[in-house]
Design an enzyme around this catalytic site. Structure first.
Site, short mmCIF file in Angstrom:
data_model
loop_
_atom_site.label_atom_id
_atom_site.label_comp_id
_atom_site.label_asym_id
_atom_site.label_seq_id
_atom_site.Cartn_x
_atom_site.Cartn_y
_atom_site.Cartn_z
N ASP A 77 2.85 9.41 0.87
CA ASP A 77 2.27 8.20 1.47
C ASP A 77 2.74 6.92 0.78
O ASP A 77 2.92 5.90 1.43
CB ASP A 77 0.74 8.27 1.44
CG ASP A 77 0.14 7.09 2.17
OD1 ASP A 77 0.49 6.89 3.35
OD2 ASP A 77 -0.63 6.33 1.57
N ASP A 78 2.94 6.99 -0.53
CA ASP A 78 3.38 5.78 -1.25
C ASP A 78 4.74 5.32 -0.76
O ASP A 78 5.05 4.14 -0.77
CB ASP A 78 3.44 6.05 -2.76
CG ASP A 78 2.13 6.59 -3.27
OD1 ASP A 78 1.11 5.92 -3.09
OD2 ASP A 78 2.11 7.72 -3.81
N ASP A 129 0.72 9.29 -5.48
CA ASP A 129 0.70 8.71 -6.83
C ASP A 129 1.40 9.55 -7.90
O ASP A 129 0.94 9.65 -9.04
CB ASP A 129 -0.74 8.39 -7.25
CG ASP A 129 -1.27 7.14 -6.52
OD1 ASP A 129 -0.50 6.57 -5.71
OD2 ASP A 129 -2.41 6.73 -6.75
N TYR A 148 -12.31 3.62 -1.68
CA TYR A 148 -10.88 3.64 -2.02
C TYR A 148 -10.54 2.39 -2.84
O TYR A 148 -11.40 1.87 -3.54
CB TYR A 148 -10.02 3.83 -0.74
CG TYR A 148 -8.71 4.46 -1.14
CD1 TYR A 148 -8.69 5.76 -1.66
CD2 TYR A 148 -7.53 3.75 -1.10
CE1 TYR A 148 -7.52 6.32 -2.12
CE2 TYR A 148 -6.34 4.32 -1.56
CZ TYR A 148 -6.35 5.61 -2.08
OH TYR A 148 -5.20 6.16 -2.55
P1 NAD Z 1 6.47 1.28 -8.42
O1 NAD Z 1 6.01 1.33 -9.82
O2 NAD Z 1 7.13 2.48 -7.83
O3 NAD Z 1 7.49 0.04 -8.26
C1 NAD Z 1 7.32 -1.25 -8.80
C2 NAD Z 1 8.63 -1.99 -8.75
O4 NAD Z 1 8.40 -3.36 -9.12
C3 NAD Z 1 9.70 -1.46 -9.69
O5 NAD Z 1 10.93 -1.41 -9.01
C4 NAD Z 1 9.78 -2.51 -10.79
O6 NAD Z 1 11.09 -2.63 -11.33
C5 NAD Z 1 9.43 -3.78 -9.99
N1 NAD Z 1 8.98 -4.86 -10.85
C6 NAD Z 1 8.14 -4.85 -11.89
N2 NAD Z 1 8.02 -6.07 -12.43
C7 NAD Z 1 8.82 -6.89 -11.71
C8 NAD Z 1 9.14 -8.25 -11.79
N3 NAD Z 1 8.60 -9.03 -12.72
N4 NAD Z 1 10.01 -8.76 -10.89
C9 NAD Z 1 10.55 -7.97 -9.96
N5 NAD Z 1 10.28 -6.66 -9.83
C10 NAD Z 1 9.43 -6.12 -10.70
O7 NAD Z 1 5.22 0.88 -7.56
P2 NAD Z 1 5.06 0.98 -5.97
O8 NAD Z 1 4.40 2.23 -5.57
O9 NAD Z 1 6.37 0.66 -5.34
O10 NAD Z 1 3.99 -0.18 -5.71
C11 NAD Z 1 4.30 -1.53 -6.01
C12 NAD Z 1 3.19 -2.43 -5.53
O11 NAD Z 1 3.08 -2.33 -4.12
C13 NAD Z 1 1.82 -2.10 -6.11
O12 NAD Z 1 1.17 -3.28 -6.46
C14 NAD Z 1 1.10 -1.46 -4.96
O13 NAD Z 1 -0.28 -1.74 -4.99
C15 NAD Z 1 1.73 -2.13 -3.77
N6 NAD Z 1 1.64 -1.30 -2.56
C16 NAD Z 1 1.10 -1.85 -1.45
C17 NAD Z 1 0.99 -1.11 -0.30
C18 NAD Z 1 0.41 -1.74 0.92
O14 NAD Z 1 0.14 -2.89 0.93
N7 NAD Z 1 0.19 -1.02 1.98
C19 NAD Z 1 1.41 0.21 -0.28
C20 NAD Z 1 1.97 0.76 -1.43
C21 NAD Z 1 2.08 -0.02 -2.57
#
Ligand code: NAD
Length: 539
Positions: free
Chosen positions: A256-257, A234, A91
């Site tokens: 899941d996201d 995703d 993964y």
């Molecule tokens: P997404 O694309 O839906 O959301 C990203 C968000 O970040 C958007 O709201 C965007 O506006 C914001 N963003 C971008 N650049 C920014 C900046 N410079 N300052 C402030 N905000 C900013 O993505 P997502 O699915 O929400 O995932 C986001 C992150 O979280 C990814 O890196 C992902 O790997 C991580 N994530 C971690 C876990 C976990 O740890 N279990 C689970 C899911 C996602």
């Protein structure tokens, strides 16, 4: 049952050199295998030697996927016995690299492709699936693969990897799992220009045509596999929230996201409060990033406060967001729909540090995909406001984390309660050893899925993720907490998932969501269902 070379080419039944002499006679395998019979432990050793000798993680991934295509039982034996080592290969992060290279490394198809060309015939083609029972589908349209953007049909590696984790972490039988790619085109120019790309050669379809294909797929899947659990994975922001809202009360579906992340982060917060002794209703969260993950966590938190009798609007007031354009406030122009419930009355601030100082949160959660955004100033400000600041840098992979574990502990003088999305090594600071927790979704979705499947739930609700979060947090030991670790060790994942499944299934029966009668002994039912990677005997 078939015999001879055919059984050696069936990954579900193949035992390779582990067939006994009697089985070789019975199955007409004599001469088709080298004479020495190996034990599963010896086969496992050979696989481990091979994996460890490879030069790159992508080569390790390819080797393991080939093993999965040859001998599923041995594949799961290796994965389950070495989960911490193998998870980053099958993964994230390696699966991301594999998806980026998918068209070049493609060898053998796995999973199921439904494309725009199949519109009107989805039910017909779904009948080509080789396994009779399907209990769980993980489906993506490839638009937002991990943090890597639109990978079109090459995103297939994600549903495949996620379902391998279901089997490894909570024992969903491999033949009950169907990875699905909804190919609606891609806007990734380099894929469209690559003659080896496997997906449709067209830009993404939107609107009615897209919705009709998803509708047809969801209906056909439910007709052929009644009550099947469908996990969205995703999808881009513009479809993820919308599809979840549309189907969540109609069929057994979750994202899941959004919800899985909500559950795992909430578990970390609940465990962190076991350290600080503070109450959930007194927390104020400031999120960096207002996408699927951030909003998903806030929604589960709101569900947690609702349990304590706090109305939704008031509960949302505990959650604040800074996105790429600054603080999410009332009146900000062009706010996406999913952010609107969390836009509060406040002066607009254009940076995260100012927001920390103005709002004085108890916890900051990084889900922006942007590295090093929790600066020294931010962590110091949090440590001035809180005796034990909660700092979760959840962006993946490690290179994207908002701060490292070492930075969080050092800049807070050892007071931060830290967790991350990707693993960090333990940190020694001021003669004390800190073990950062990894908020991996794999702690939550396998248990929730197992609970929903065994209880034959009609739906998957936010409450089920909240229950899963409590269940996970309760399984963090005092020893873990003493070292600052807010998640249990991954080595306990099967036992942890079984307990989560039990707690989720209890809710399903208590709320009347089940399509079946409650078994006499729910825990036994769950344990009996769980797949073990043990070869069958044929002679
Ligand atoms: P997404 O694309 O839906 O959301 C990203 C968000 O970040 C958007 O709201 C965007 O506006 C914001 N963003 C971008 N650049 C920014 C900046 N410079 N300052 C402030 N905000 C900013 O993505 P997502 O699915 O929400 O995932 C986001 C992150 O979280 C990814 O890196 C992902 O790997 C991580 N994530 C971690 C876990 C976990 O740890 N279990 C689970 C899911 C996602």
């Amino acid at each position: 049952m078939y015999r001879g070379v055919k059984i050696l080419h069936d990954p579900v039944r193949n035992k390779g050199t582990a067939y006994t002499d009697a089985e070789r006679e019975f199955l007409s395998l004599r001469g088709l295998l080298p004479p020495r019979v190996h034990s599963p432990a010896e086969q496992e050793l050979r696989v481990l030697n091979n994996v460890r000798q490879k030069a790159t993680d992508l080569e390790r991934y390819l080797y393991l996927i080939s093993l999965q295509d040859r001998n599923e039982t041995l594949f799961y034996r290796v994965i389950m016995n070495h989960l911490e080592e193998m998870m980053p290969i099958i993964y994230t992060p390696t699966v991301g690299k594999a998806c980026q290279e998918f068209q070049h490394i493609f060898r053998q198809p796995r999973g199921f492709y439904v494309s725009l060309q199949d519109k009107g015939e989805v039910k017909k083609i779904l009948q080509n699936w080789p396994h009779k029972e399907c209990k769980i589908i993980v489906v993506t349209d490839g638009e937002r693969i991990l943090g890597l953007g639109d990978l079109g049909a090459d995103g297939m590696g994600i549903p495949i990897g996620k379902l391998s984790l279901y089997t490894a972490c909570s024992g969903i039988h491999p033949t009950h799992c169907m990875p699905v790619m909804l190919d609606v085109g891609t806007n990734n120019e380099s894929l469209l220009n690559d003659p080896l790309y496997n997906g449709l050669e067209r830009r993404r379809v939107r609107g009615e045509q897209y919705d009709e294909l998803v509708d047809e797929f969801v209906a056909a899947a439910n007709e052929l596999f009644p009550g099947v659990l469908i996990q969205l994975e995703d999808f881009g922001n513009m479809n993820a929230f919308r599809l979840l809202e549309k189907y969540r009360n109609q069929v057994c579906m979750f994202d899941d996201d959004i919800q899985g992340t909500g559950g795992v982060a909430m578990a970390g917060i609940i465990a962190a409060l076991r350290i600080t002794g503070a109450k959930l209703e007194n927390q104020k969260f400031l999120f960096l990033g207002a996408g699927e993950a951030g909003i998903g966590i806030a929604d589960v938190f709101v569900a947690a406060l609702a349990e304590k009798g706090i109305p939704t609007d008031e509960a949302r007031g505990h959650c604040w967001f800074v996105d790429s354009r600054g603080l999410v406030v009332h009146g900000r122009e062009n706010l996406a729909d999913h952010k609107k419930p969390y836009a509060h009355d406040h002066e607009y601030l254009d940076n995260f540090l100012d927001a920390v100082k103005a709002l004085k949160p108890t916890a900051i959660l990084g889900l922006s995909g942007q590295p090093q955004m929790f600066t020294k100033d931010v962590v110091e400000a949090m440590s001035e406001i809180n005796q034990r600041p909660i700092i979760f840098a959840l962006s993946n992979p490690t290179s994207k984390a908002e701060c490292t574990a070492e930075q969080a502990y050092t800049w807070s003088d050892g007071r931060a309660i830290f967790a991350s999305g990707s693993p960090f090594d333990p940190v020694k600071y001021n003669h004390q050893m800190f073990v950062p927790g990894q908020g991996n979704n794999a702690y939550i979705f396998p248990g929730v899925g197992l609970g929903a499947i065994v209880s034959r739930s009609r739906v998957v609700t936010d409450e089920m993720f909240l229950v899963a979060a409590h269940s996970l947090a309760n399984q963090v030991t005092e020893h873990d907490l003493e070292r600052g670790r807010v998640y249990p060790s991954l080595s306990r994942i099967r036992e942890v998932s079984a307990k989560i499944a039990y707690d989720v299934a209890r809710i399903v029966f208590d709320r009347g969501y089940s399509l079946t009668d409650e078994p006499d002994d729910l825990m036994t039912e769950i344990r009996d269902y769980m797949y073990q990677p043990v070869y069958p005997h044929y002679a």
